[in-house]
Design an enzyme around this catalytic site. Structure first.
Site, PDB file in Angstrom:
ATOM      1  N   HIS A   9      -7.646  -1.872   8.395  1.00 41.86           N
ATOM      2  CA  HIS A   9      -8.872  -2.722   8.036  1.00 41.86           C
ATOM      3  C   HIS A   9      -9.827  -2.750   9.096  1.00 41.86           C
ATOM      4  O   HIS A   9     -10.592  -3.639   9.239  1.00 41.86           O
ATOM      5  CB  HIS A   9      -8.440  -4.021   7.448  1.00 41.86           C
ATOM      6  CG  HIS A   9      -7.693  -3.941   6.460  1.00 41.86           C
ATOM      7  ND1 HIS A   9      -6.866  -5.143   5.837  1.00 41.86           N
ATOM      8  CD2 HIS A   9      -7.356  -2.832   5.543  1.00 41.86           C
ATOM      9  CE1 HIS A   9      -6.064  -4.718   4.901  1.00 41.86           C
ATOM     10  NE2 HIS A   9      -6.176  -3.588   4.779  1.00 41.86           N
ATOM     11  N   HIS A  30     -12.733  -1.551   1.343  1.00 41.17           N
ATOM     12  CA  HIS A  30     -11.377  -1.910   1.816  1.00 41.17           C
ATOM     13  C   HIS A  30     -11.282  -1.498   3.262  1.00 41.17           C
ATOM     14  O   HIS A  30     -11.269  -2.190   4.204  1.00 41.17           O
ATOM     15  CB  HIS A  30     -10.399  -1.258   0.753  1.00 41.17           C
ATOM     16  CG  HIS A  30      -9.132  -1.606   1.094  1.00 41.17           C
ATOM     17  ND1 HIS A  30      -7.987  -1.490   0.065  1.00 41.17           N
ATOM     18  CD2 HIS A  30      -8.401  -2.083   2.224  1.00 41.17           C
ATOM     19  CE1 HIS A  30      -7.014  -1.927   0.774  1.00 41.17           C
ATOM     20  NE2 HIS A  30      -7.169  -2.176   1.868  1.00 41.17           N
ATOM     21  N   GLU A  53       0.965  -1.262  -0.010  1.00 42.33           N
ATOM     22  CA  GLU A  53       0.045  -0.062  -0.040  1.00 42.33           C
ATOM     23  C   GLU A  53       0.833   1.294   0.070  1.00 42.33           C
ATOM     24  O   GLU A  53       0.242   2.459   0.231  1.00 42.33           O
ATOM     25  CB  GLU A  53      -0.859   0.230   1.251  1.00 42.33           C
ATOM     26  CG  GLU A  53      -1.872  -0.975   1.318  1.00 42.33           C
ATOM     27  CD  GLU A  53      -2.778  -1.221   0.232  1.00 42.33           C
ATOM     28  OE1 GLU A  53      -2.971  -0.425  -0.724  1.00 42.33           O
ATOM     29  OE2 GLU A  53      -3.860  -2.059   0.533  1.00 42.33           O
ATOM     30  N   TYR A  69     -16.367  15.472  17.516  1.00 48.56           N
ATOM     31  CA  TYR A  69     -14.986  14.898  17.477  1.00 48.56           C
ATOM     32  C   TYR A  69     -14.569  14.410  15.981  1.00 48.56           C
ATOM     33  O   TYR A  69     -13.336  14.505  15.663  1.00 48.56           O
ATOM     34  CB  TYR A  69     -14.841  13.769  18.601  1.00 48.56           C
ATOM     35  CG  TYR A  69     -14.797  14.336  19.857  1.00 48.56           C
ATOM     36  CD1 TYR A  69     -13.762  14.974  20.368  1.00 48.56           C
ATOM     37  CD2 TYR A  69     -16.080  14.349  20.497  1.00 48.56           C
ATOM     38  CE1 TYR A  69     -13.803  15.511  21.731  1.00 48.56           C
ATOM     39  CE2 TYR A  69     -16.108  14.933  21.997  1.00 48.56           C
ATOM     40  CZ  TYR A  69     -14.839  15.515  22.791  1.00 48.56           C
ATOM     41  OH  TYR A  69     -14.816  16.120  23.496  1.00 48.56           O
TER      42      TYR A  69
END
Length: 212
Positions: free
Chosen positions: A92, A157, A71, A117
């Site tokens: 993930h 993903h 990645e 937040y």
């Protein structure tokens, strides 16, 4: 052993302890000048070795250390988009990955402004169209977006967050998981969102972006 390497290992251990990086999933990086330190391919974030981190240029050239996470193009895209980015976290985590499987709330944020937040620590977070993990074309899409953001959801993903510091990127990753859990729990209920003036106050105070 550099302090930066120790901090990266500690951040990985924290995220693993929170249950946000199942198995050997997830990857972290820190910018060091014109380079980045990145967790290696197949690494368990709970058991990182500070002396066994990958070192790459910001354009993805492998300079030293073990083979990097596939990645790495996404990390480089965040660093090239914004010189102020100091760290990137990709996970993930279950709830954020779940929201990444849904239609986005808007073109500029997959998640609506549910909580202060989320707006304070993350800000708008676009959904990046699906690509196979490690596909550099997905990083190209992310890098080319013409609006500001510090985090995104990768379709089907998971989340990716950035920050000026590693602590900020980790906090954003934790927060995006929490707001995703809340969104999924609301289900088909129509939530009450923050008002535009409330959002403007938060982004002005905390330096995040929300214009979508």
């Amino acid at each position: 052993m550099s302090r930066t390497r120790k901090e990266l290992v500690a951040a990985g251990a924290r995220l693993a302890a929170l249950g946000l990086s199942p198995g050997s999933s997830g990857n972290l990086s820190v910018r060091v000048g014109d380079r980045m330190l990145l967790t290696p391919t197949g690494a368990d974030l709970a058991e990182l070795d500070p002396e066994a981190l990958s070192e790459l240029s910001l354009h993805g050239e492998h300079l030293a250390g073990p083979r990097p996470s596939k990645e790495f193009p996404l990390h480089g895209a965040f660093y090239r988009r914004d010189p102020g980015t100091g760290a990137v976290v990709h996970l993930h985590s279950r709830n954020a990955a779940g929201v990444a499987c849904l239609a986005p709330w808007s073109p500029r944020s997959a998640i609506p402004p549910l909580t202060p937040y989320f707006v304070m620590r993350v800000g708008q977070s676009p959904l990046i169209p699906y690509a196979a993990p490690g596909d550099p074309a997905q990083a190209d899409v992310l890098e080319a977006l013409d609006f500001d953001f510090r985090a995104a959801l990768l379709q089907n993903h998971g989340p990716i967050t950035s920050g000026a510091t590693l602590a900020a990127a980790v906090d954003a990753a934790v927060e995006i998981e929490e707001v995703s859990a809340l969104l999924l729990r609301l289900g088909s209920h129509r939530p009450r969102l923050l008002e535009p003036e409330q959002i403007r106050e938060l982004t002005a105070k905390y330096g995040t972006t929300w214009d979508g």
